[in-house]
Design a protein around this motif. Structure first.
Motif, PDB file in Angstrom:
ATOM      1  N   GLU A 151       0.832  -1.196   0.000  1.00 40.06           N
ATOM      2  CA  GLU A 151       0.000   0.000   0.000  1.00 40.06           C
ATOM      3  C   GLU A 151       0.870   1.251   0.000  1.00 40.06           C
ATOM      4  O   GLU A 151       0.549   2.246  -0.668  1.00 40.06           O
ATOM      5  CB  GLU A 151      -0.916  -0.002   1.227  1.00 40.06           C
ATOM      6  CG  GLU A 151      -1.747   1.259   1.418  1.00 40.06           C
ATOM      7  CD  GLU A 151      -2.704   1.550   0.279  1.00 40.06           C
ATOM      8  OE1 GLU A 151      -3.104   2.724   0.132  1.00 40.06           O
ATOM      9  OE2 GLU A 151      -3.065   0.613  -0.465  1.00 40.06           O
ATOM     10  N   ASN A 154       2.044   1.869  -3.471  1.00 39.31           N
ATOM     11  CA  ASN A 154       0.954   2.411  -4.296  1.00 39.31           C
ATOM     12  C   ASN A 154       0.736   3.895  -4.024  1.00 39.31           C
ATOM     13  O   ASN A 154       0.461   4.674  -4.951  1.00 39.31           O
ATOM     14  CB  ASN A 154      -0.338   1.640  -4.030  1.00 39.31           C
ATOM     15  CG  ASN A 154      -0.293   0.224  -4.571  1.00 39.31           C
ATOM     16  OD1 ASN A 154       0.481  -0.081  -5.473  1.00 39.31           O
ATOM     17  ND2 ASN A 154      -1.135  -0.647  -4.015  1.00 39.31           N
ATOM     18  N   ARG A 155       0.832   4.293  -2.768  1.00 40.97           N
ATOM     19  CA  ARG A 155       0.645   5.700  -2.425  1.00 40.97           C
ATOM     20  C   ARG A 155       1.753   6.561  -3.031  1.00 40.97           C
ATOM     21  O   ARG A 155       1.487   7.649  -3.553  1.00 40.97           O
ATOM     22  CB  ARG A 155       0.631   5.879  -0.905  1.00 40.97           C
ATOM     23  CG  ARG A 155      -0.591   5.278  -0.212  1.00 40.97           C
ATOM     24  CD  ARG A 155      -0.488   5.452   1.298  1.00 40.97           C
ATOM     25  NE  ARG A 155      -1.584   4.767   1.990  1.00 40.97           N
ATOM     26  CZ  ARG A 155      -1.708   4.735   3.317  1.00 40.97           C
ATOM     27  NH1 ARG A 155      -0.790   5.327   4.075  1.00 40.97           N
ATOM     28  NH2 ARG A 155      -2.722   4.092   3.880  1.00 40.97           N
ATOM     29  N   ASP A 191      -4.536   3.033   8.286  1.00 35.88           N
ATOM     30  CA  ASP A 191      -5.304   2.315   7.272  1.00 35.88           C
ATOM     31  C   ASP A 191      -6.450   3.185   6.763  1.00 35.88           C
ATOM     32  O   ASP A 191      -6.848   3.109   5.604  1.00 35.88           O
ATOM     33  CB  ASP A 191      -5.852   1.019   7.871  1.00 35.88           C
ATOM     34  CG  ASP A 191      -6.360   0.060   6.812  1.00 35.88           C
ATOM     35  OD1 ASP A 191      -6.108   0.321   5.617  1.00 35.88           O
ATOM     36  OD2 ASP A 191      -6.998  -0.932   7.158  1.00 35.88           O
TER      37      ASP A 191
END
Length: 234
Positions: A151, A154-155, A191
């Motif tokens: 994640e 991806n950010r 999250d």
């Protein structure tokens, strides 16, 4: 800033007539995270929603980016100017980050802490360690983790500002930074940004209420224990 201990509805009129806003000592609230994990977003949310905390503006040797304002986002200086500040012991802490240097100027922070002012720090683990070593009683350390490295990648890619080579370097650095998680007082997983903010805000509120920071408590309690039982505000 004080802590408002005024009684809620139903308390006696006599008690309600007293000013029970206690003075407290300010704190240095540190947010750290790997690049892309969300510390800057959470920091901005705190600044927007809490009028009692202000950003500690760092000094940096990196070039100014589009949209940034000198003195607001950073104090942008040359390498020579940064060297001079080191010589004059003008930093709480400073460190190398991605080929540039960042530092926290002492300025009026210590006097402002005595007056109850809170400062927010968006710094890495090296800066956190240096600041904590110099001023342990006033420092609160919070580390923000991504839910996963996938994640986080991806950010970073989603920003659209860095090449794959730069992103790869940031990921390597992220792994190194995460290894220092146990050097912090609190660790929060980002999250969901609103949920993460809520947890960080709860930490800040609780730290403000710590007994050792309530400098007006001694006088207040002595007043309660006096013959007339009247609390004394600081």
């Amino acid at each position: 800033m004080g802590v408002d201990l005024r009684p809620r509805s139903g308390a006696s009129a006599a008690m309600a007539s007293h000013d029970t806003t206690l003075q407290r000592r300010g704190l240095m609230f540190i947010l750290s995270s790997p690049s892309g994990a969300g510390k800057t977003t959470i920091a901005r949310m705190l600044l927007d929603r809490d009028g009692h905390i202000g950003m500690s503006v760092s000094v940096t040797t990196r070039p100014m980016r589009p949209g940034e304002v000198n003195g607001k986002d950073y104090h942008f200086v040359t390498d020579a100017e940064f060297d001079q500040m080191i010589e004059e012991d003008d930093f709480y802490e400073w460190a190398h980050v991605f080929d540039h240097r960042y530092g926290t100027p002492k300025g009026k922070i210590r006097n402002a802490l005595k007056e109850g002012k809170d400062f927010l720090f968006d710094i890495d683990w090296q800066g956190t360690q240096q600041l904590y070593q110099k001023d342990q009683q006033d420092v609160v350390r919070v580390f923000i983790l991504p839910p996963s490295l996938g994640e986080l990648h991806n950010r970073l890619r989603g920003r659209g500002t860095d090449s794959e080579e730069v992103i790869s370097g940031r990921m390597d650095r992220a792994r190194a930074e995460i290894s220092h998680w146990d050097g912090y007082d609190y660790v929060v997983i980002n999250d969901d940004v609103e949920e993460c903010y809520t947890k960080v805000r709860e930490i800040l509120d609780a730290e403000r209420m710590k007994r050792q920071r309530q400098t007006g408590l001694i006088g207040f309690v002595r007043g309660l224990m006096s013959p007339d039982g009247e609390p004394q505000s600081s």
